[in-house]
Design an enzyme around this catalytic site. Structure first.
Site, short mmCIF file in Angstrom:
data_model
loop_
_atom_site.label_atom_id
_atom_site.label_comp_id
_atom_site.label_asym_id
_atom_site.label_seq_id
_atom_site.Cartn_x
_atom_site.Cartn_y
_atom_site.Cartn_z
N GLU A 176 0.70 -1.13 0.09
CA GLU A 176 0.11 0.07 -0.05
C GLU A 176 0.90 1.23 0.05
OE1 GLU A 176 -3.17 2.08 2.94
OE2 GLU A 176 -1.73 0.86 3.83
N LYS A 219 -10.01 2.75 -2.26
CA LYS A 219 -10.42 2.15 -1.06
C LYS A 219 -11.80 2.83 -0.85
CE LYS A 219 -8.63 1.74 3.72
NZ LYS A 219 -7.54 2.08 4.43
N CYS A 259 -5.20 -2.15 3.33
CA CYS A 259 -5.16 -1.95 4.86
C CYS A 259 -6.36 -2.48 5.67
CB CYS A 259 -5.02 -0.41 5.14
SG CYS A 259 -4.37 -0.03 6.91
#
Length: 562
Positions: free
Chosen positions: A315, A380, A435
């Protein structure tokens, strides 16, 4: 006393009264906990909660759950004489629950403080907010769970179910309210062992939570039951249930390794960059050279990057916008063999709208081919509060106080409107997560056809060599079991790895090292239980428990009137 009432008394637990000679009948330890008052009660609650954190990764000490929940049962037992007023017992139980939760979350989430020390000169002032402030807020959920349990409380074995019901409801709320934060759910005590975790395929994390609390709290009856039956029946049932879960897991997990997806050879790069260097734009060239060099290095089994069909980076891999840097894209294209692709985390920015100076920023995964062309992206959906965005009213207060935001992106990231599938050449359909998106049960699958793998890129470098990255990996691993999908995970500082659909770690890179991991992709398995049916199973479990407790209370009230 009527025979019916005598029989009921034999089956219930004994709760000693202050000033009585109960120590001749019951163990001294249980009496002292039940009769604790004032600061001793709060200290016991805090300590019991803190011990419970030892049942979480990376320790996984299942007996610690009993050492945490047994005192919780006894402390709630002691709220019968909490003071005048109808609601005094419930207020007392809520306060016990708050201190218990505060201890549990401080001991389990202390590692959050490491993030504030990455740039200590600017953010050390906020360290108490992460180490103590967040646990103090999360403890209100356990306070609610304890109060709800006290509402259904009876001095018999049913109080074990009452606590399991109350804490499971509070954990469901904690996992969904205020964007949700289901980190270190008590169900993770059962979600680490390869055999015990298989039950998550049927009932999910929250179902494991109910069972973990019920099993962990049951030994309280050994010390407080009046008769042998009252002392050993519930703990015996709990032991049998634990054995049944292990047996189911042993039956479910195949003896042989999983078959692999044909023509897919993965290479995961773990750079292990210190967080302070990682986001410094002055290091962009050095960072890029490190990524390319590490990705091209020989593997442990003799493979080279030329053998890989898919290279995966973690990430937020770049301190710049990759999609606006043709030179870096060309370097990536030069690394890749024809037909192979690179999958990497990278911030991206939309084109500004008319009247705007900058566009919206997204935390994304991007797919790049051997020509340096970006083929697709996933944005995301579930952002980290204060880590990726700040609510506007708090942003204004922070700026007014002259303090700098924790977020390096101007204005923070924007969330994607919905979870979309990520199409990657050469791979089956992908459920992409960035994440901590991987910690949310039932929320990681995209719209459309069922995917065949979970891809998780993350950066836990903020938290150093602490327990946090281990907890993160364990929760992502449990998603693989719930969904029946393999997990492919790339983390900046670790833990990177490949996990099969049964939760078995095929291979991994440990925390705090740099390196590359070459692995095949395990095939997905047919999963009978979808997230919807797991939710139905949990709801049915809670409804049955609640109805049992209500019926038990009515029976108790009727017997007391005989």
């Amino acid at each position: 006393m009527p025979a019916k009432q005598l029989r009921l008394a034999d089956e219930t637990c004994h709760i000693p009264k202050e000033g009585t000679g109960s120590r001749n009948m019951e163990p001294v330890l249980a009496d002292r906990v039940i009769l604790a008052r004032g600061w001793r009660r709060w200290a016991l609650s805090f300590t019991a909660g803190a011990i419970g954190a030892l049942a979480m990764p990376p320790f996984g000490l299942l007996p610690a759950l009993a050492l945490s929940l047994v005192p919780a049962i006894w402390l709630i037992d002691g709220t019968g004489k909490a003071g005048p007023g109808r609601w005094a017992p419930f207020k007392s139980a809520a306060l016990i629950g708050w201190f218990w939760g505060f201890g549990y979350f401080v001991a389990g989430l202390w590692w959050l403080g490491a993030a504030f020390l990455v740039e200590a000169d600017q953010f050390a002032w906020a360290l108490p907010l992460g180490v103590l402030g967040l646990p103090a807020l999360l403890a209100f959920f356990t306070a609610f769970g304890f109060a709800l349990a006290r509402l259904l409380w009876l001095p018999d074995a049913s109080r074990i179910l009452a606590l399991a019901f109350g804490l499971t409801v509070s954990e469901v709320l904690r996992g969904h309210l205020f964007t949700g934060f289901p980190w270190n759910n008590p169900g993770m005590a059962l979600g680490q062992n390869i055999w015990l975790m298989q039950s998550a395929s049927l009932i999910g994390l929250y179902g494991l939570c109910f069972l973990a609390v019920a099993i962990g709290a049951s030994p309280a009856l050994i010390f407080t039951g009046r008769t042998a039956r009252a002392r050993w029946l519930a703990p015996g049932i709990a032991a049998g249930l634990l054995a049944a879960m292990a047996a189911f897991g042993f039956w479910r997990v195949p003896a042989d390794p999983m078959a692999s997806v044909e023509n897919v050879r993965l290479r995961i790069m773990q750079p292990n960059l210190p967080q302070d260097a990682k986001f410094n734009p002055r290091n962009r060239d050095a960072i890029m050279r490190r990524y390319l060099s590490l990705s091209a290095s020989p593997g442990r089994d003799g493979r080279t990057h030329a053998d890989a069909t898919h290279i995966i980076w973690p990430e937020s891999a770049f301190p710049f916008l990759l999609h606006r840097d043709p030179a870096s894209l060309a370097q990536i294209g030069g690394l890749l063999e024809p037909g192979s692709v690179l999958i990497t985390g990278a911030a991206r920015m939309d084109e500004p709208l008319p009247g705007e100076e900058v566009g919206k920023f997204f935390n994304a995964i991007q797919v790049i081919d051997d020509r340096g062309t970006i083929l697709g992206a996933y944005d995301k959906v579930h952002l980290v509060p204060f880590g990726e965005y700040v609510p506007k009213f708090l942003d204004a207060l922070i700026r007014a106080a002259g303090l700098r935001q924790f977020i390096h992106i101007p204005g923070g990231f924007e969330p994607s409107e919905r979870r979309k599938p990520l199409s990657i050449p050469g791979l089956p359909p992908v459920a992409a997560t960035i994440c901590y998106e991987a910690i949310f049960p039932g929320e990681i699958l995209p719209e459309g056809p069922r995917p065949s793998l979970i891809l998780n890129v993350t950066n836990d470098g903020w938290f150093g060599q602490t327990t946090g990255p281990y907890q993160h990996f364990a929760q992502a691993r449990l998603r693989a079991v719930e969904e029946g999908l393999p997990l492919v995970r790339a983390a900046n500082t670790g833990i990177s790895g490949v996990v099969d659909p049964y939760g078995r770690v095929v291979d991994s890179l440990p925390l705090g090292v740099d390196g590359i991991l070459d692995a095949n992709l395990p095939v997905a398995i047919w999963q009978a239980k979808s997230s919807q049916t797991r939710s139905f199973s949990l709801t049915a479990m809670l409804v049955i428990c609640l109805m049992t407790l209500i019926v038990r209370r009515k029976q108790k009230a009727a017997s007391s009137q005989d």
